[in-house]
Design a protein around this motif. Sequence first.
Motif, mmCIF file in Angstrom:
data_model
loop_
_atom_site.group_PDB
_atom_site.id
_atom_site.type_symbol
_atom_site.label_atom_id
_atom_site.label_comp_id
_atom_site.label_asym_id
_atom_site.label_seq_id
_atom_site.Cartn_x
_atom_site.Cartn_y
_atom_site.Cartn_z
ATOM 1 N N GLU A 78 -56.449 -5.054 28.487
ATOM 2 C CA GLU A 78 -55.376 -5.819 29.129
ATOM 3 C C GLU A 78 -55.770 -6.209 30.552
ATOM 4 O OE1 GLU A 78 -51.787 -3.606 28.962
ATOM 5 O OE2 GLU A 78 -51.363 -4.106 26.874
ATOM 6 N N GLU A 79 -56.393 -5.275 31.285
ATOM 7 C CA GLU A 79 -56.844 -5.581 32.644
ATOM 8 C C GLU A 79 -57.874 -6.702 32.629
ATOM 9 O OE1 GLU A 79 -58.213 -2.187 34.842
ATOM 10 O OE2 GLU A 79 -56.736 -0.876 33.931
ATOM 11 N N LEU A 80 -58.823 -6.619 31.705
ATOM 12 C CA LEU A 80 -59.888 -7.609 31.637
ATOM 13 C C LEU A 80 -59.343 -8.981 31.233
ATOM 14 C CD1 LEU A 80 -62.829 -8.481 31.697
ATOM 15 C CD2 LEU A 80 -63.074 -7.587 29.365
ATOM 16 N N VAL A 81 -58.536 -9.023 30.184
ATOM 17 C CA VAL A 81 -57.996 -10.301 29.722
ATOM 18 C C VAL A 81 -57.135 -10.942 30.809
ATOM 19 C CG1 VAL A 81 -56.444 -11.367 28.046
ATOM 20 C CG2 VAL A 81 -58.132 -9.677 27.287
ATOM 21 N N ASP A 82 -56.450 -10.116 31.573
ATOM 22 C CA ASP A 82 -55.584 -10.627 32.635
ATOM 23 C C ASP A 82 -56.371 -11.402 33.687
ATOM 24 O OD1 ASP A 82 -53.059 -10.790 34.172
ATOM 25 O OD2 ASP A 82 -54.094 -9.432 35.547
ATOM 26 N N VAL A 83 -57.618 -10.993 33.959
ATOM 27 C CA VAL A 83 -58.384 -11.638 35.025
ATOM 28 C C VAL A 83 -59.430 -12.608 34.484
ATOM 29 C CG1 VAL A 83 -58.077 -9.653 36.526
ATOM 30 C CG2 VAL A 83 -60.153 -9.812 35.148
ATOM 31 N N ALA A 84 -59.690 -12.568 33.177
ATOM 32 C CA ALA A 84 -60.758 -13.404 32.620
ATOM 33 C C ALA A 84 -60.428 -14.889 32.775
ATOM 34 C CB ALA A 84 -60.980 -13.069 31.154
ATOM 35 N N ARG A 85 -61.440 -15.659 33.174
ATOM 36 C CA ARG A 85 -61.283 -17.113 33.266
ATOM 37 C C ARG A 85 -61.103 -17.718 31.875
ATOM 38 N NH1 ARG A 85 -63.294 -20.549 37.275
ATOM 39 N NH2 ARG A 85 -64.846 -19.071 38.035
ATOM 40 N N ALA A 86 -61.760 -17.111 30.889
ATOM 41 C CA ALA A 86 -61.639 -17.577 29.510
ATOM 42 C C ALA A 86 -61.966 -16.416 28.584
ATOM 43 C CB ALA A 86 -62.588 -18.752 29.247
ATOM 44 N N THR A 87 -61.354 -16.385 27.402
ATOM 45 C CA THR A 87 -61.634 -15.361 26.406
ATOM 46 C C THR A 87 -61.893 -16.020 25.059
ATOM 47 O OG1 THR A 87 -59.287 -15.068 25.884
ATOM 48 C CG2 THR A 87 -60.225 -13.602 27.548
ATOM 49 N N LEU A 88 -62.649 -15.327 24.232
ATOM 50 C CA LEU A 88 -62.945 -15.805 22.883
ATOM 51 C C LEU A 88 -62.853 -14.616 21.942
ATOM 52 C CD1 LEU A 88 -64.033 -17.990 20.898
ATOM 53 C CD2 LEU A 88 -66.333 -17.176 21.481
ATOM 54 N N VAL A 89 -62.091 -14.742 20.877
ATOM 55 C CA VAL A 89 -61.980 -13.705 19.850
ATOM 56 C C VAL A 89 -62.437 -14.323 18.535
ATOM 57 C CG1 VAL A 89 -60.465 -12.086 18.659
ATOM 58 C CG2 VAL A 89 -60.028 -12.670 21.064
ATOM 59 N N THR A 90 -63.432 -13.702 17.915
ATOM 60 C CA THR A 90 -63.982 -14.293 16.705
ATOM 61 C C THR A 90 -64.633 -13.205 15.860
ATOM 62 O OG1 THR A 90 -65.414 -16.060 15.863
ATOM 63 C CG2 THR A 90 -66.238 -14.785 17.729
ATOM 64 N N GLU A 91 -65.069 -13.577 14.668
ATOM 65 C CA GLU A 91 -65.797 -12.670 13.793
ATOM 66 C C GLU A 91 -67.201 -13.224 13.583
ATOM 67 O OE1 GLU A 91 -63.720 -11.801 10.187
ATOM 68 O OE2 GLU A 91 -61.815 -11.385 11.208
ATOM 69 N N GLY A 92 -68.205 -12.398 13.899
ATOM 70 C CA GLY A 92 -69.588 -12.823 13.756
ATOM 71 C C GLY A 92 -70.025 -13.737 14.887
ATOM 72 N N VAL A 93 -71.331 -13.930 14.999
ATOM 73 C CA VAL A 93 -71.913 -14.755 16.060
ATOM 74 C C VAL A 93 -72.316 -16.101 15.483
ATOM 75 C CG1 VAL A 93 -73.761 -14.953 17.752
ATOM 76 C CG2 VAL A 93 -72.750 -12.711 17.281
ATOM 77 N N ASP A 94 -71.839 -17.158 16.131
ATOM 78 C CA ASP A 94 -72.218 -18.506 15.716
ATOM 79 C C ASP A 94 -72.473 -19.350 16.962
ATOM 80 O OD1 ASP A 94 -69.683 -19.016 16.734
ATOM 81 O OD2 ASP A 94 -68.751 -19.149 14.758
ATOM 82 N N ASP A 95 -72.696 -20.652 16.765
ATOM 83 C CA ASP A 95 -72.998 -21.533 17.899
ATOM 84 C C ASP A 95 -71.862 -21.566 18.912
ATOM 85 O OD1 ASP A 95 -75.402 -22.110 16.749
ATOM 86 O OD2 ASP A 95 -74.769 -24.021 15.877
#
Length: 547
Positions: A511-528
């Motif tokens: 919660e602390e990190l998401v609160d200050v993050a400029r952008a977040t990405l939630v996904t499954e697996g690594v892609d382009d």
Amino acid sequence: MNSTPSLEVERLCDLLSGRPGLSAREIARHLGLPKGVVNPVLYHRRDLFEARPGPGSAPVWRIRHAASPVTRVGFAPAPRRRTRSTEPGAALRQSLGHSRTRDVAPVVVPPPLMSWQSDALQAWEIAGRRGIVDAVTGSGKTRLALEAITRHLKGGGGVLVVVPTVVLLHQWASVLEGATGRRVGLLGDGYDETGHGSLVVATLASARRRRVDPGEAEGLLVVDECHRIAAECSSTILSPAWGARLGLSATHERLDQAHLSVLMPYFGSVVYQLDLRRAVDQGVVSPVRAAFIGVELLEEERERVEMLVTQLSRLRRRLVAECGCRPAPFTAFLDDVVGVSRRGPRAGGLMAQQWLKAWSAKREILAETPTKLAAVEGLIDAMVAAERTLIFTQSIESASRIVQSLRTRGMRVAAHHSGVEPERRAAVMAAFATGDLRVVVSVQTLEEGIDVPEADLAIIVAASKQRRQMVQRMGRVLRRKPDGRDARIVFLYALDTDEDPRRGAHEVFIEELVDVARATLVTEGVDDRVVEFLDPTRDEGKLPALA
């Protein structure tokens, strides 16, 4: 005998002060030495180490609590010649031909104070020059302390700086000599120079064994990572003779509440706090982007984890009900279980050992699953684009597999963990600082107590349940970058396990990190899409470059 030089009494004290209750076999593993080399030192130096009954047949070891002789800091100019230490570890090193000399660091004009540092220093002075400064890792606590020390020295007082590790002993000495032009006396790593000047830097283990008082002059005690000094065997360093007191930490609070019983009565209060939100808003640390990447466990791994979770839940209920273990937070429960495990087969000891064995097995599966290794391999393009990358995991086996895999793919990478000799670990960090290494894979050896060269990408393969450890890991990439680029943090987690943020994993920290993050990405697996998100040139409204 080639490994004998690394077996120093100070290293044993450093290890046991932070992790009391280890067996000789565990100590040998942490120091990367044969057990046959460790045992004679433990038994020969019973004035320093004491054995207690362990959970099995082997004893466990801790620092012996004994009165330390008091050495007063003199205020005569420090001599150019280094003084040989009488400590056993130093004698061993010297007898093997290791030099104890070093050059004085050249004078370097420190940068001006940032706004928060000026405010914190003023708050400390208003509080009677006593207090703790809590500030996020990478924000510049050392620069703040340097200003307080410089002002104190100009007034004619003496200064003792206590640091947790030998690495920081030399780093602080270099910074202080460069800023003040004075010779710094060292206490630790084979040096004993407490009587040779008004400015001394000591390791926690050495300061505990050889207490230093300021003598007649007004003294300033600075404690780096001050939460560590609240431990029972280290709090004796907090002498009332030091009138001015400055504690530094990113997270001073302790689960055993020793910050209330030890730190607050001695330092007075927390005079200034710089949390992550304020640090990002004020441009003290880099903006951050965070990616959360879920991976599937293999079917056999999932079945094994589910079985272990059931076993852990059953044992946990019994440990709480029958042995008085605190149910929450998890780190408090873990501390209690470790304590119960040392009782032996009776009084719940066997049950605690069973829980610890199952917990360790689950952690290994989550750290070593091939699907996480495949995700790390998928992030190679992001590592190539980064200046430097830190990878954190929870087992040496996991670290070894990652290093081997990345090397076969052309990455300049090395491991940094307790199984690597200290001299090699130092060489790894030096190569990382120069750029000869681009990636370092760590297992709990870079959390605190060591100055890590600037990195801009962190990949957490297996996360710790301890908030302090997670904060320290994140702080390793938060320092402002010269070109204003964002810090990027990647969390790998096994889907539908207790690592999964959707199931409440690391809730407070995330919660602390998401609160200050400029952008977040939630996904499954690594892609382009993930690699593009982690591109350091991606324009998210970068900070201006540092002057």
